[in-house]
Design a protein around this motif. Structure first.
Motif, short mmCIF file in Angstrom:
data_model
loop_
_atom_site.label_atom_id
_atom_site.label_comp_id
_atom_site.label_asym_id
_atom_site.label_seq_id
_atom_site.Cartn_x
_atom_site.Cartn_y
_atom_site.Cartn_z
N THR A 10 -3.48 26.44 -2.40
CA THR A 10 -2.91 25.92 -1.15
C THR A 10 -1.39 25.90 -1.17
OG1 THR A 10 -3.05 23.65 -1.98
CG2 THR A 10 -4.93 24.48 -0.72
N GLU A 11 -0.77 26.19 -2.32
CA GLU A 11 0.69 26.18 -2.45
C GLU A 11 1.15 27.38 -3.27
OE1 GLU A 11 2.38 21.66 -2.25
OE2 GLU A 11 1.47 22.29 -4.14
N PHE A 12 2.34 27.86 -2.96
CA PHE A 12 3.00 28.91 -3.73
C PHE A 12 4.23 28.34 -4.40
CE2 PHE A 12 1.13 31.75 -0.34
CZ PHE A 12 0.17 32.30 -1.18
N LEU A 13 4.55 28.89 -5.55
CA LEU A 13 5.79 28.54 -6.24
C LEU A 13 6.81 29.65 -5.99
CD1 LEU A 13 7.53 26.90 -8.20
CD2 LEU A 13 6.46 28.16 -10.09
N LEU A 14 7.83 29.34 -5.20
CA LEU A 14 8.93 30.28 -4.97
C LEU A 14 9.96 30.11 -6.08
CD1 LEU A 14 9.55 30.01 -1.10
CD2 LEU A 14 8.59 31.94 -2.34
N LEU A 15 10.19 31.18 -6.85
CA LEU A 15 11.12 31.10 -7.98
C LEU A 15 12.58 31.14 -7.53
CD1 LEU A 15 9.38 33.37 -10.64
CD2 LEU A 15 9.24 30.89 -10.36
N GLY A 16 12.83 31.70 -6.37
CA GLY A 16 14.21 31.81 -5.91
C GLY A 16 15.03 32.71 -6.82
N PHE A 17 16.16 32.21 -7.28
CA PHE A 17 17.04 32.98 -8.16
C PHE A 17 16.92 32.53 -9.62
CE2 PHE A 17 18.87 33.12 -3.95
CZ PHE A 17 19.13 34.47 -3.78
N GLY A 18 15.90 31.74 -9.92
CA GLY A 18 15.75 31.25 -11.28
C GLY A 18 16.75 30.16 -11.59
N ASN A 19 16.95 29.93 -12.84
CA ASN A 19 17.89 28.90 -13.28
C ASN A 19 19.29 29.50 -13.41
OD1 ASN A 19 19.16 26.68 -14.31
ND2 ASN A 19 17.66 26.28 -15.91
N LEU A 20 20.16 29.13 -12.49
CA LEU A 20 21.52 29.68 -12.49
C LEU A 20 22.47 28.91 -13.40
CD1 LEU A 20 21.87 30.31 -8.64
CD2 LEU A 20 21.46 32.01 -10.42
N ILE A 77 15.63 31.71 7.03
CA ILE A 77 15.58 32.09 5.62
C ILE A 77 16.57 31.30 4.76
CG2 ILE A 77 15.87 34.00 3.99
CD1 ILE A 77 13.42 34.24 5.75
N VAL A 78 17.81 31.19 5.22
CA VAL A 78 18.88 30.67 4.36
C VAL A 78 18.68 29.22 3.93
CG1 VAL A 78 21.37 30.28 4.19
CG2 VAL A 78 20.50 32.35 5.28
N PRO A 79 18.22 28.28 4.80
CA PRO A 79 18.00 26.91 4.31
C PRO A 79 17.04 26.85 3.13
CG PRO A 79 18.01 26.93 6.70
CD PRO A 79 18.05 28.37 6.27
N THR A 80 15.96 27.63 3.16
CA THR A 80 15.05 27.68 2.02
C THR A 80 15.74 28.26 0.80
OG1 THR A 80 13.15 27.97 3.51
CG2 THR A 80 12.83 28.57 1.20
N MET A 81 16.54 29.30 1.00
CA MET A 81 17.29 29.90 -0.09
C MET A 81 18.22 28.89 -0.76
SD MET A 81 20.27 32.82 0.09
CE MET A 81 19.32 33.94 1.08
N LEU A 82 18.95 28.13 0.04
CA LEU A 82 19.88 27.14 -0.51
C LEU A 82 19.13 26.03 -1.25
CD1 LEU A 82 22.30 26.82 2.55
CD2 LEU A 82 22.68 28.10 0.44
N TRP A 83 18.00 25.61 -0.71
CA TRP A 83 17.18 24.59 -1.37
C TRP A 83 16.68 25.08 -2.73
CZ3 TRP A 83 11.52 24.92 -1.52
CH2 TRP A 83 10.94 23.82 -2.16
N LEU A 84 16.25 26.33 -2.79
CA LEU A 84 15.75 26.88 -4.05
C LEU A 84 16.86 27.03 -5.08
CD1 LEU A 84 13.33 29.63 -2.66
CD2 LEU A 84 12.68 27.50 -3.78
N ILE A 85 18.07 27.31 -4.62
CA ILE A 85 19.20 27.40 -5.56
C ILE A 85 19.46 26.05 -6.22
CG2 ILE A 85 21.70 27.75 -5.71
CD1 ILE A 85 21.42 29.88 -3.55
N LEU A 86 19.38 24.99 -5.44
CA LEU A 86 19.65 23.65 -5.98
C LEU A 86 18.55 23.17 -6.92
CD1 LEU A 86 21.13 21.71 -2.91
CD2 LEU A 86 22.35 22.60 -4.91
N VAL A 87 17.30 23.41 -6.55
CA VAL A 87 16.17 22.88 -7.35
C VAL A 87 15.69 23.86 -8.39
CG1 VAL A 87 15.45 21.39 -5.45
CG2 VAL A 87 14.41 23.65 -5.69
N GLY A 88 16.15 25.12 -8.33
CA GLY A 88 15.73 26.11 -9.31
C GLY A 88 14.32 26.62 -9.10
N GLY A 89 13.82 26.57 -7.88
CA GLY A 89 12.44 26.96 -7.57
C GLY A 89 11.69 25.78 -7.00
#
Length: 321
Positions: A10-20, A77-89
């Protein structure tokens, strides 16, 4: 496949850009600034076209719709991208993931069609200038724009319906910063043939047909321009469509590199870089290209900024006394 003995994801894990690591805040700030500039530039184009009489023409009306596509696209797209950058996925629900793809598809389809409409406008203006006002009436403009948006909502909805019928029971990791159709199909435990068929059928009228139409119109435009006797006339005619041609090359170049000729599955970083260019940088470049290369827009900007500068100058003079 037997669905009874399998756990439905029921959920996906979006990795984003990994651990920056230490670059997380820097990348977040850079992407946020680009996003804000893109939104501001596109909003400015819409406002200028609405309030400036010199921009009340078909070309600028279509340009304002193109800016609206960019705002809807990048805001999805971008709000999700920014959120993933902060949380690392992070985790997103399957429903939200598929809905994000639908909201991504609508402005993408509309923009492809709008670019074809803009090329038709330039073709009529250059190749049939005496009939321009009778062909490009305001009613005709509204009909073409409404058709682009209706096709965007309708065609994207078809794909959304078939994606919603998929179920997921295996790995739930998406190595990306947004939900796209390709990783969803790879993670599905059910048959994806219907989705692939619908996506392929939609791709032809959305990507290939507008692109071939644009190529055909510009071949006709170039032939007409070459027949103009004076070099000044040729330069003036070509300058009216050069900005649109640059945007077409940028848009279809990045779009085809992601969807038509995608990188190999092991080239994840390349795919993410192209997606960043497509979702973050291109929405900023489009209004800038038109603003920097178009005298009418530059004059409209100067017209509405100059009074503000004079007001500020008079305020400072009064404050000095």
């Amino acid at each position: 496949m037997d669905e009874t003995n399998q756990t439905i994801i029921t959920e996906f894990l979006l990795l984003g850009f990994g651990n920056l690591h230490q670059f997380k805040i820097l990348v977040f700030t850079l992407f946020l600034m680009i996003h804000i500039m893109a939104l501001t530039a596109n909003f400015l184009v819409i406002v200028l076209v609405g309030v400036s009489r010199s921009l009340h023409s078909p070309m600028y009306f279509f340009l304002s719709q193109l800016s609206l596509c960019e705002i809807l696209f990048t805001s999805n797209i971008v709000p999700t991208m920014l959120w993933l950058i902060l949380v690392g996925g992070g985790m997103v629900s399957v429903t939200r993931c598929i809905s994000q793809f639908y909201l991504l598809g609508v402005p993408t389809i509309a923009q492809c069609l709008l670019l074809a409409v803009m090329s038709f406008d330039r073709h009529v203006a250059i190749c049939r200038p005496l009939h321009y006002t009778t062909i490009m009436t305001f009613t005709h403009q509204l009909q073409m724009v409404a058709s682009c948006w209706m096709l965007g909502f309708t065609l994207a909805f078809f794909i959304f319906i078939f994606l919603s019928k998929l179920y997921f029971c295996g790995p739930n990791i998406i190595n990306h910063f947004y939900c796209d159709v390709a990783p969803l199909l790879r993670l599905s435990c059910s048959s994806t043939s219907s989705v692939e068929l619908v996506t392929g059928v939609v791709a032809f009228p959305v990507i290939l047909s507008p692109f071939m139409f644009i190529v055909g119109t510009y071949i006709s435009i170039i032939r007409t321009i070459l027949k103009i006797p004076s070099s000044t006339g040729r330069h003036k005619a070509f300058s009216t469509c050069s900005s649109h041609l640059i945007i077409v090359c940028m848009y279809y170049g990045t779009l085809s590199s992601i969807y038509i000729f995608p990188p190999r599955d092991d080239s994840v970083d390349v795919n993410k870089s192209l997606s960043v260019l497509y979702t973050l940088v291109t929405p900023l470049f489009n209004p800038l290209i038109y603003s920097l290369r178009n005298q009418d827009i530059r004059c409209a900007i100067y017209k509405y900024i100059q009074p503000l500068r004079l007001w500020k100058l008079s305020y400072n003079m009064c404050a000095g006394h």
